[in-house]
Design an enzyme around this catalytic site. Structure first.
Site, PDB file in Angstrom:
ATOM      1  CD  GLU A  42      -4.917 -13.038  -1.342  1.00 41.91           C
ATOM      2  OE1 GLU A  42      -5.581 -12.045  -1.662  1.00 41.91           O
ATOM      3  OE2 GLU A  42      -3.682 -13.084  -1.461  1.00 41.91           O
ATOM      4  CG  ASP A 245     -10.997  -3.391  -5.106  1.00 41.88           C
ATOM      5  OD1 ASP A 245     -10.339  -4.208  -4.457  1.00 41.88           O
ATOM      6  OD2 ASP A 245     -10.496  -2.711  -6.012  1.00 41.88           O
TER       7      ASP A 245
HETATM    8  N1  ADE Z   1      -5.917  -5.794  -4.921  1.00 39.65           N
HETATM    9  C1  ADE Z   1      -7.248  -5.788  -4.750  1.00 39.65           C
HETATM   10  N2  ADE Z   1      -7.770  -4.604  -5.091  1.00 39.65           N
HETATM   11  C2  ADE Z   1      -6.749  -3.822  -5.485  1.00 39.65           C
HETATM   12  C3  ADE Z   1      -6.651  -2.497  -5.919  1.00 39.65           C
HETATM   13  N3  ADE Z   1      -7.730  -1.713  -6.023  1.00 39.65           N
HETATM   14  N4  ADE Z   1      -5.420  -2.000  -6.223  1.00 39.65           N
HETATM   15  C4  ADE Z   1      -4.319  -2.788  -6.110  1.00 39.65           C
HETATM   16  N5  ADE Z   1      -4.370  -4.048  -5.668  1.00 39.65           N
HETATM   17  C5  ADE Z   1      -5.565  -4.569  -5.372  1.00 39.65           C
END
Ligand code: ADE
Length: 284
Positions: A42, A245
Site C-alpha cells: 500500500e 470489496d
Molecule cells: N479492508 C478491506 N476490506 C475490508 C473489510 N471488508 N472489512 C474490514 N477491513 C477491510
C-alpha cells in the site's frame, strides 16, 4: 598542571557556541509529511518515488524518508489492525515529528454506490467496536485521552487542510476505467465516514448497521487508531481508502480480485496530493 589543562579544555568546550558542536541542529530537515499504510504494497508507490532515501529501522519497523519533488516525506507500513497501527504511529510521531499524517490503503465499501477502485477520503473516522456493549447492541463512545484526561470524540475529524488538498487532487486525477461485475467505469473520489475495527467484515447486515448507527461509508482496520494517536498528540491526520470489496459475504474473494488496483488508486491520490502540496510549496 595536568588538572589545570583538563579544566581549561573543558571550559573551552562548554563555552563554544552550540553551532560548533552540533551543526545539524542549525539546519534541521523540515518536518516531513508522513504516509502510512497497513501493508507494504500500500505504500510501495510512494516509496518508489522517494529520492535521497534514508532507511531508519526503529524497533524493527522501517521508516523510509526522502523527497518527492521538494516535499520531505516519511513512509512506513503498520501491519494490520488497531494496535499495530497505533504502535507504528506513536513511533512515527516520537521519532520523526511529522507535520501531518496520511493513511492510505483499502477498505470494504458500505455505501452501495461505492464500487471497487472508488476512493473514499475520510472527513472523519470512528471505531465500530468501541463503547458499551448492551444486549441490544453497542452504544458508541470514546475512551479518555491519556494525556488530557478528556473524553475523546466518537468521530475523529480529518485535518481540514489535507481534506481540502485531497478533494482538489481528486478533481485533478483521471483514473482508468475499472472492470467491475456490472461493467466498466472510472473510479470516483468521494468524501465520507470511514469506520475501523479489529475484524474483517464479511456481512451485509453488519455493514448496514454501521451505516445506520455511524453513517459509515466504508470499513477498515486501522484508520481511527491512527487518527486517535494523532488527535491525542495534536497532529493533523487524513485517512484515504480505495474500495476492494463491499464488506459483504463476497468480500474475501473480492478483496483478492481488487486489492492491487485499490491499493494503487489510493496511493495514486496521495501522490497527487503531495504534488499539489508541493506546488503550494508549503511542505518543504
Ligand atoms: N479492508 C478491506 N476490506 C475490508 C473489510 N471488508 N472489512 C474490514 N477491513 C477491510
Amino acid at each position: 598542571m595536568k588538572r589545570c589543562l583538563f579544566v581549561m579544555v573543558w571550559l573551552a568546550l562548554a563555552l563554544l557556541p552550540a553551532s560548533c558542536t552540533t551543526p545539524a541542529q542549525h539546519s534541521p530537515r523540515p518536518a516531513p509529511l508522513a504516509v502510512l499504510g497497513a501493508f507494504q504494497q500500500e505504500v510501495t508507490l510512494l516509496r518508489e518515488m522517494l529520492t535521497e532515501v534514508q532507511v531508519r529501522p526503529i524497533e524493527g519497523i522501517e521508516f523510509i524518508s526522502g523527497r518527492i519533488g521538494t516535499a520531505v516525506v516519511v513512509v512506513a507500513w503498520t501491519g494490520v489492525g488497531k494496535v499495530n497501527a497505533a504502535m507504528t504511529t506513536t513511533l512515527l510521531l516520537e521519532h520523526f515529528r511529522p507535520r501531518q499524517v496520511i493513511f492510505t490503503g483499502i477498505a470494504g465499501g458500505i455505501d452501495p454506490n461505492l464500487e471497487p477502485g472508488d476512493i473514499i477520503v475520510a472527513k472523519q473516522t470512528a471505531y465500530h467496536d468501541a463503547g458499551t456493549l448492551w444486549t441490544e447492541g453497542i452504544e458508541y463512545g470514546g475512551v479518555r485521552n491519556r494525556f488530557t484526561g478528556e473524553y475523546n470524540p466518537v468521530f475523529f475529524p480529518a485535518d481540514p487542510e489535507l481534506l481540502a488538498v485531497a478533494e482538489q487532487a481528486g478533481r485533478a486525477l483521471t483514473f482508468e476505467a475499472t472492470a467491475l461485475r456490472a461493467g466498466h467505469r472510472p473510479p470516483r473520489v468521494v468524501v465520507g465516514t470511514v469506520v475501523t475495527g479489529d475484524v474483517f467484515v464479511v456481512s451485509k447486515e453488519r455493514s448496514a448497521e454501521f451505516a445506520a448507527k455511524l453513517g459509515a461509508h466504508a470499513v477498515e482496520m486501522e484508520g481511527a487508531a491512527v487518527a486517535q494517536v494523532c488527535y491525542q498528540r495534536d497532529v493533523g491526520c487524513l485517512v484515504i481508502r480505495s474500495i476492494s470489496d463491499k464488506a459483504d459475504e463476497e468480500a474475501i474473494m473480492d478483496k483478492q480480485l481488487f486489492y492491487a488496483m485499490a491499493a494503487r488508486n489510493s496511493a495514486g491520490l496521495v501522490v497527487e496530493m503531495v504534488r499539489t502540496l508541493t506546488r503550494g510549496s508549503d511542505v518543504e
